[in-house]
Design a protein around this motif. Structure first.
Motif, PDB file in Angstrom:
ATOM      1  N   HIS A 284       0.914  -1.236   0.085  1.00  0.00           N
ATOM      2  CA  HIS A 284       0.102  -0.026  -0.106  1.00  0.00           C
ATOM      3  C   HIS A 284       0.996   1.283  -0.046  1.00  0.00           C
ATOM      4  O   HIS A 284       1.813   1.386   0.845  1.00  0.00           O
ATOM      5  CB  HIS A 284      -1.082  -0.054   1.230  1.00  0.00           C
ATOM      6  CG  HIS A 284      -1.848   0.947   1.353  1.00  0.00           C
ATOM      7  ND1 HIS A 284      -2.633   1.452   0.690  1.00  0.00           N
ATOM      8  CD2 HIS A 284      -1.887   2.014   2.222  1.00  0.00           C
ATOM      9  CE1 HIS A 284      -3.343   2.824   0.760  1.00  0.00           C
ATOM     10  NE2 HIS A 284      -2.602   3.177   2.027  1.00  0.00           N
ATOM     11  N   ARG A 285       0.562   2.240  -0.951  1.00  0.00           N
ATOM     12  CA  ARG A 285       1.470   3.355  -1.204  1.00  0.00           C
ATOM     13  C   ARG A 285       0.602   4.703  -1.010  1.00  0.00           C
ATOM     14  O   ARG A 285      -0.286   4.876  -1.293  1.00  0.00           O
ATOM     15  CB  ARG A 285       2.280   3.288  -2.602  1.00  0.00           C
ATOM     16  CG  ARG A 285       3.070   4.506  -3.064  1.00  0.00           C
ATOM     17  CD  ARG A 285       4.034   4.269  -3.889  1.00  0.00           C
ATOM     18  NE  ARG A 285       4.844   3.022  -3.677  1.00  0.00           N
ATOM     19  CZ  ARG A 285       5.224   2.069  -4.502  1.00  0.00           C
ATOM     20  NH1 ARG A 285       4.645   2.090  -5.629  1.00  0.00           N
ATOM     21  NH2 ARG A 285       6.042   1.126  -4.303  1.00  0.00           N
ATOM     22  N   PHE A 286       1.575   5.619  -0.184  1.00  0.00           N
ATOM     23  CA  PHE A 286       0.736   6.814   0.036  1.00  0.00           C
ATOM     24  C   PHE A 286       1.887   7.907   0.208  1.00  0.00           C
ATOM     25  O   PHE A 286       2.967   7.641   0.525  1.00  0.00           O
ATOM     26  CB  PHE A 286      -0.065   6.726   1.333  1.00  0.00           C
ATOM     27  CG  PHE A 286       0.566   6.346   2.575  1.00  0.00           C
ATOM     28  CD1 PHE A 286       0.927   7.552   3.414  1.00  0.00           C
ATOM     29  CD2 PHE A 286       0.853   5.092   2.922  1.00  0.00           C
ATOM     30  CE1 PHE A 286       1.661   7.058   4.832  1.00  0.00           C
ATOM     31  CE2 PHE A 286       1.508   4.722   3.969  1.00  0.00           C
ATOM     32  CZ  PHE A 286       1.709   5.713   4.974  1.00  0.00           C
ATOM     33  N   ARG A 287       1.390   9.342  -0.129  1.00  0.00           N
ATOM     34  CA  ARG A 287       2.296  10.353   0.134  1.00  0.00           C
ATOM     35  C   ARG A 287       2.236  10.928   1.690  1.00  0.00           C
ATOM     36  O   ARG A 287       1.221  10.707   2.204  1.00  0.00           O
ATOM     37  CB  ARG A 287       1.748  11.470  -0.403  1.00  0.00           C
ATOM     38  CG  ARG A 287       2.101  11.227  -2.058  1.00  0.00           C
ATOM     39  CD  ARG A 287       3.599  10.918  -2.488  1.00  0.00           C
ATOM     40  NE  ARG A 287       4.523  12.115  -2.171  1.00  0.00           N
ATOM     41  CZ  ARG A 287       4.686  12.964  -3.300  1.00  0.00           C
ATOM     42  NH1 ARG A 287       4.262  13.028  -4.207  1.00  0.00           N
ATOM     43  NH2 ARG A 287       5.668  14.121  -2.861  1.00  0.00           N
TER      44      ARG A 287
ATOM     45  N   GLU B 222       7.396   9.532   0.146  1.00  0.00           N
ATOM     46  CA  GLU B 222       6.580   8.533  -0.367  1.00  0.00           C
ATOM     47  C   GLU B 222       6.644   7.335   0.663  1.00  0.00           C
ATOM     48  O   GLU B 222       7.892   6.900   0.831  1.00  0.00           O
ATOM     49  CB  GLU B 222       6.888   8.351  -1.700  1.00  0.00           C
ATOM     50  CG  GLU B 222       5.897   7.176  -2.583  1.00  0.00           C
ATOM     51  CD  GLU B 222       6.167   6.766  -3.782  1.00  0.00           C
ATOM     52  OE1 GLU B 222       5.719   7.394  -4.894  1.00  0.00           O
ATOM     53  OE2 GLU B 222       7.069   6.069  -4.080  1.00  0.00           O
ATOM     54  N   ALA B 223       5.512   6.917   0.965  1.00  0.00           N
ATOM     55  CA  ALA B 223       5.518   5.744   1.855  1.00  0.00           C
ATOM     56  C   ALA B 223       5.061   4.419   1.339  1.00  0.00           C
ATOM     57  O   ALA B 223       4.014   4.758   0.579  1.00  0.00           O
ATOM     58  CB  ALA B 223       5.074   6.226   3.234  1.00  0.00           C
TER      59      ALA B 223
ATOM     60  N   GLY C  67      -5.126   6.052  -5.710  1.00  0.00           N
ATOM     61  CA  GLY C  67      -4.003   6.775  -6.184  1.00  0.00           C
ATOM     62  C   GLY C  67      -3.217   7.342  -4.817  1.00  0.00           C
ATOM     63  O   GLY C  67      -3.797   7.199  -3.698  1.00  0.00           O
ATOM     64  N   LEU C  68      -2.303   8.015  -4.904  1.00  0.00           N
ATOM     65  CA  LEU C  68      -1.545   8.600  -3.934  1.00  0.00           C
ATOM     66  C   LEU C  68      -2.390   9.865  -3.394  1.00  0.00           C
ATOM     67  O   LEU C  68      -2.899  10.440  -4.371  1.00  0.00           O
ATOM     68  CB  LEU C  68      -0.192   8.921  -4.461  1.00  0.00           C
ATOM     69  CG  LEU C  68       0.813   7.903  -4.885  1.00  0.00           C
ATOM     70  CD1 LEU C  68       2.125   8.542  -5.507  1.00  0.00           C
ATOM     71  CD2 LEU C  68       1.127   6.895  -3.996  1.00  0.00           C
ATOM     72  N   GLY C  69      -2.517   9.841  -2.115  1.00  0.00           N
ATOM     73  CA  GLY C  69      -2.972  11.213  -1.735  1.00  0.00           C
ATOM     74  C   GLY C  69      -2.412  11.403  -0.135  1.00  0.00           C
ATOM     75  O   GLY C  69      -1.372  10.811   0.149  1.00  0.00           O
TER      76      GLY C  69
END
Length: 335
Positions: free
Chosen positions: A45-48, A53-54, A333-335
């Motif tokens: 799971h990717r997020f800003r 960026e994590a 998406g990224l948030g």
């Protein structure tokens, strides 16, 4: 003929026209369209987070087994009641393993490594569902050679045994490893092979995995940065040198809590309960209570290693304990 009558006739005609087809379909036995897959997709799971960026990588689920023995000083009926009240099975506790990868723009930092396969059959002491970190890391588009720094909350098997492979070779050949000096000494000392049965494999595994990086170790210190934006916070008890890590970017702070609390219900509702895998259960409970109060007061985001996937959320005060508020996952998406 009124419009109502015309509509009625049209509806009746449609019903009559469909009757042979429905009758035919009804006479055929139902058939399954596809077999059950019985497999899980890659879990990441990717997020800003501020300017960073994590990515959270799963090492798979870790079945703890019957929960009552893991909390030997706690009333069994109260354990069961808390689990059932949270719609969880009272006879089997399962923990997640949520590994954080932080891209700061200058470094790629991995927090903990999962069970790995460095210790052969012992690597599956908690069952076959662990040891998924590498395949999920690659599925997320990250190669182990890209990792610059591995930050360890502590040196237990499910946090450091993924440093090397079965042959003893470095899984992260270009990485430094950050760990507290007291944990390094404790978990590589054969004189500590006493007490619970798990101590011998835990120490053997730590020695194999940590010794491969002895020439590139960073000793973390309470309140000091291990990397820009990443500060170590001493929270001893689970191990002698257990640390959590505060990650700050811009005006946002997230705390990687490691094994501060293993269970999102039992050890939040009852933060002073003792846990069987703690080196010093009473000190661990004190660290947990102190740090949870700080996290709830400051309202910092949390990444918990063992809480329900992906381990992101907040804690809030609730009576004598705390509630876990999971953060909704952003699937767009990224948030």
């Amino acid at each position: 003929m009124t419009s109502m009558t015309r509509r009625g006739l049209l509806a009746g005609a449609a019903t009559l026209a469909a009757t042979p087809l429905l009758s035919s379909l009804g006479s055929r036995p139902a058939e399954a369209a596809a077999p059950f897959l019985n497999s899980l997709p890659p879990a990441w799971h990717r997020f800003r987070f501020g300017e960073f960026e994590a990515t959270v990588i799963s090492d798979g689920r870790l079945p703890l087994g019957k929960p009552v023995p893991a909390f030997p000083a706690s009333p069994p009926a109260e354990i069961v009641g808390l689990l059932e009240g949270a719609f969880l099975p009272p006879d089997a506790a399962t923990l997640e393993q949520n590994i954080l990868v932080l891209n700061t723009g200058k470094q790629l930092i991995l927090f903990d490594t999962g069970m790995g396969d460095s210790m052969g059959p012992a690597s599956k002491m908690f069952g076959p569902t662990t040891g998924k970190m590498l395949e999920n890391l690659r599925a997320a588009g990250i190669q182990p050679e890209q990792i610059d720094l591995v930050v360890l909350t502590h040196a237990h098997c499910d946090h450091c045994w993924g440093l090397t492979d079965a042959s003893g070779a470095k899984v992260f050949p270009n990485a430094q490893v950050a760990l507290s000096e007291i944990d390094l000494r404790y978990w590589t000392d054969d004189n500590n092979k006493r007490g619970p049965e798990f101590m011998t494999p835990f120490i053997d595994g730590a020695k194999k995995n940590l010794s491969a990086y002895r020439d590139r170790m960073i000793m973390v210190q309470d309140g000091k940065e291990v990397a820009p934006g990443v500060v170590a916070l001493f929270a001893p008890g689970h191990t002698v040198g257990h640390h959590v890590y505060a990650i700050t970017s811009g005006n946002q702070t997230m705390v990687n809590t490691g094994d501060l609390a293993h269970h999102h219900v039992l050890l939040l509702k009852k933060p002073m309960w003792e846990f069987s895998f703690d080196t010093d259960p009473k000190l661990s409970a004190q660290s947990r209570s102190r740090m949870l109060d700080r996290l709830a007061t400051d309202k910092h985001a949390i990444l918990s290693y063992h809480f329900p996937w992906p381990g992101l959320g907040h804690v809030t005060k609730a009576g004598e304990g705390y509630d876990w508020i999971a953060e909704p996952m952003n699937l767009s998406g990224l948030g």
